[in-house]
Design a protein around this motif. Structure first.
Motif, mmCIF file in Angstrom:
data_model
loop_
_atom_site.group_PDB
_atom_site.id
_atom_site.type_symbol
_atom_site.label_atom_id
_atom_site.label_comp_id
_atom_site.label_asym_id
_atom_site.label_seq_id
_atom_site.Cartn_x
_atom_site.Cartn_y
_atom_site.Cartn_z
ATOM 1 N N THR A 41 0.812 -1.209 0.000
ATOM 2 C CA THR A 41 0.000 0.000 0.000
ATOM 3 C C THR A 41 0.847 1.262 0.000
ATOM 4 O OG1 THR A 41 -1.704 1.192 1.290
ATOM 5 C CG2 THR A 41 -0.154 -0.158 2.523
ATOM 6 N N ASP A 42 0.201 2.372 -0.360
ATOM 7 C CA ASP A 42 0.842 3.697 -0.346
ATOM 8 C C ASP A 42 -0.103 4.712 0.304
ATOM 9 O OD1 ASP A 42 -1.026 3.618 -2.419
ATOM 10 O OD2 ASP A 42 0.116 4.995 -3.690
ATOM 11 N N GLY B 53 -2.283 7.627 1.726
ATOM 12 C CA GLY B 53 -3.504 7.445 0.965
ATOM 13 C C GLY B 53 -4.803 7.258 1.739
ATOM 14 N N ASP C 277 -6.630 4.015 0.716
ATOM 15 C CA ASP C 277 -5.798 2.965 1.313
ATOM 16 C C ASP C 277 -6.181 2.748 2.775
ATOM 17 O OD1 ASP C 277 -3.087 2.741 -0.676
ATOM 18 O OD2 ASP C 277 -4.136 4.659 -0.696
ATOM 19 N N ASN D 197 1.165 7.521 -3.514
ATOM 20 C CA ASN D 197 0.324 8.674 -3.205
ATOM 21 C C ASN D 197 1.135 9.779 -2.542
ATOM 22 O OD1 ASN D 197 -2.404 8.176 -4.048
ATOM 23 N ND2 ASN D 197 -2.548 6.608 -2.475
ATOM 24 N N GLY E 53 4.045 7.782 3.839
ATOM 25 C CA GLY E 53 3.180 6.613 3.742
ATOM 26 C C GLY E 53 3.416 5.633 4.876
ATOM 27 N N GLY F 230 0.936 11.185 -6.003
ATOM 28 C CA GLY F 230 -0.482 11.315 -6.263
ATOM 29 C C GLY F 230 -0.939 12.762 -6.290
ATOM 30 N N GLY G 146 -1.132 0.101 -4.412
ATOM 31 C CA GLY G 146 -0.275 1.231 -4.757
ATOM 32 C C GLY G 146 0.534 0.867 -5.983
ATOM 33 N N ASN H 257 -1.675 4.305 -10.116
ATOM 34 C CA ASN H 257 -0.792 3.245 -9.623
ATOM 35 C C ASN H 257 0.080 2.673 -10.736
ATOM 36 O OD1 ASN H 257 -1.747 3.458 -7.011
ATOM 37 N ND2 ASN H 257 -3.202 1.761 -7.203
ATOM 38 N N ASP I 185 -9.393 1.605 -3.557
ATOM 39 C CA ASP I 185 -8.570 0.508 -3.035
ATOM 40 C C ASP I 185 -9.322 -0.546 -2.239
ATOM 41 O OD1 ASP I 185 -6.395 1.689 -4.237
ATOM 42 O OD2 ASP I 185 -5.751 2.740 -2.432
#
Length: 314
Positions: free
Chosen positions: A10-11, A13, A16, A40, A46, A79, A128, A170, A244
Motif C-alpha cells: 500500500t501507499d 492514501g 488505502d 500517493n 506513507g 499522487g 499502490g 498506480n 482501493d
C-alpha cells in the motif's frame, strides 16, 4: 474455512486507509504484514500513515514494513493529493506503531518462499504502485511459486485515467513494475477505474461510516471529508469513489463483483506511458479484469466491516 493469508502492499492514501481497516478487521484474512511503497505520498509519509492506522485499529501484532522509495526506472511522481503527506493528528490521532526493520521486498520474498514450502500460496493485495512486488519477482523469480494471486487496484480500459487522461495513477507511477508483475505468470485479479468508479460514497455514506465505525470510522470519515473525491462533472451524480477497498471487498465477498478473463499489458514509454490495455479474446488469459460491482452491497460491506473492527478492539 481456512483464513486467507494476505500481504497488503500500500501507499497510504485516503482510500488505502479504508482498505487497511477492512483487512485488519476481517476474520477471514490472516494479515501477514503491511508493506509500504512510495506512491500517493513519499515513502516516509506513507510509512507513518500506515503505522498510525494500525495503531488506531488496535492491531499492533501486524508488522508494517518500508519498501521501495522510488519507481524502478521512471522519474518520481506522486499522487494528486501528495500534499497531504503524513495524516494530521487532528484527523487520525498521534498514536503509532514502530515499523519493522526488515525491508518490505525481503519480507515478501521470505513469506512467499515459506508459503511455497508449506504448499499454501499467499495472496498479495496491491493497492499502490507495484514497485515492491516487481522487485521481489525480478530479484527472486522462484517466489512466484508461493503467490496464489496478485489482487491489484490499477489500470483503466474503457474509463479515462485519473492521473493523466490515459493512465490510472498506480500504473502510471511505475509502469515498468506493472509490466514485470503482469508478465510474471502469477494469476492477476485487476480492479481498474472502470469498476472502482461505479461505486460512489455520498456525503450520507461518509456520515454513516463516521457514526458507526468507532475510532477507525471517525478517522476515515474525517479523511474523506478533508479530501473530498466528489466530481459531478465526471460522475454525473453526488459522491466519490473509494478505489482501493474493492480489492479487500473481493476477498471477502467475491459475489459482489463480475469480471472477464483477459491478458493485460502496459505501455512503458512514450507519451502514453502507464496506459493499460487488455485482450479479452486471448485463448490463454492470465488475468481477470473486474468490470462490474454491486454498488449498494459494496458500500454496505465497507461500512459494516469498519464498524466491526471497532467492536473487536473494544
Amino acid at each position: 474455512m481456512s483464513r486467507q493469508r494476505v500481504i497488503l502492499d500500500t501507499d497510504p492514501g485516503v482510500d488505502d486507509a479504508a482498505a487497511i481497516f477492512m483487512a485488519l478487521g476481517a476474520p477471514e484474512i490472516d494479515l501477514l504484514g503491511i508493506t509500504v511503497v512510495a506512491g500517493n505520498v513519499p515513502l516516509g509519509a506513507g510509512l507513518e500513515n500506515a503505522c498510525r492506522l494500525v495503531a488506531l485499529a488496535g492491531r499492533r501484532d501486524v508488522p508494517v514494513l518500508a519498501g521501495v522509495e522510488r519507481p524502478l526506472l521512471r522519474d518520481q511522481v506522486y499522487g494528486r493529493y501528495a500534499a497531504i503527506g503524513a495524516f494530521s493528528e487532528r484527523l487520525v490521532g498521534a498514536d503509532s506503531v514502530t515499523p519493522a526493520s526488515e525491508h518490505a521486498v525481503s519480507f515478501i520474498v521470505r513469506q512467499a518462499r515459506a508459503a511455497a514450502r508449506a504448499g499454501r500460496p499467499l495472496t498479495l493485495c496491491a493497492i499502490g504502485p507495484l514497485s515492491n512486488i516487481a522487485m521481489a519477482l525480478r530479484l527472486h523469480p522462484e517466489v512466484a511459486e508461493g503467490i496464489a494471486r496478485v489482487v491489484c487496484m490499477g489500470g483503466a480500459f474503457t474509463a479515462l485515467g485519473h492521473r493523466t487522461p490515459w493512465a490510472e495513477f498506480n500504473i502510471y507511477a511505475d509502469p515498468h513494475a506493472a509490466q514485470i508483475v503482469f508478465g510474471a505468470g502469477v494469476p492477476l485479479v485487476l480492479f481498474p477505474l472502470d469498476v472502482t468508479m461505479q461505486a460512489l460514497f455520498t456525503p450520507a455514506d461518509v456520515v454513516r461510516i463516521g457514526a458507526t465505525g468507532g475510532a477507525p470510522g471517525r478517522a476515515l470519515a474525517a479523511l474523506m471529508d478533508e479530501h473530498d473525491r466528489s466530481d459531478m462533472a465526471r460522475y454525473g451524480r453526488p459522491g466519490g469513489p473509494l478505489h482501493d477497498p474493492m480489492t479487500i471487498a473481493w476477498l471477502l465477498e467475491p459475489g459482489l463483483f463480475a469480471g472477464r478473463p483477459a491478458t493485460v499489458g502496459v505501455q512503458v514509454g512514450g507519451a502514453t506511458s502507464g496506459h493499460t490495455f487488455a485482450d479479452f479474446n486471448d485463448d490463454s488469459p492470465r488475468a481477470t479484469v473486474m468490470t462490474d460491482v454491486d454498488e449498494p452491497g459494496y458500500i454496505a460491506l465497507v461500512t459494516d466491516r469498519i464498524a466491526a473492527l471497532e467492536e473487536e478492539t473494544q
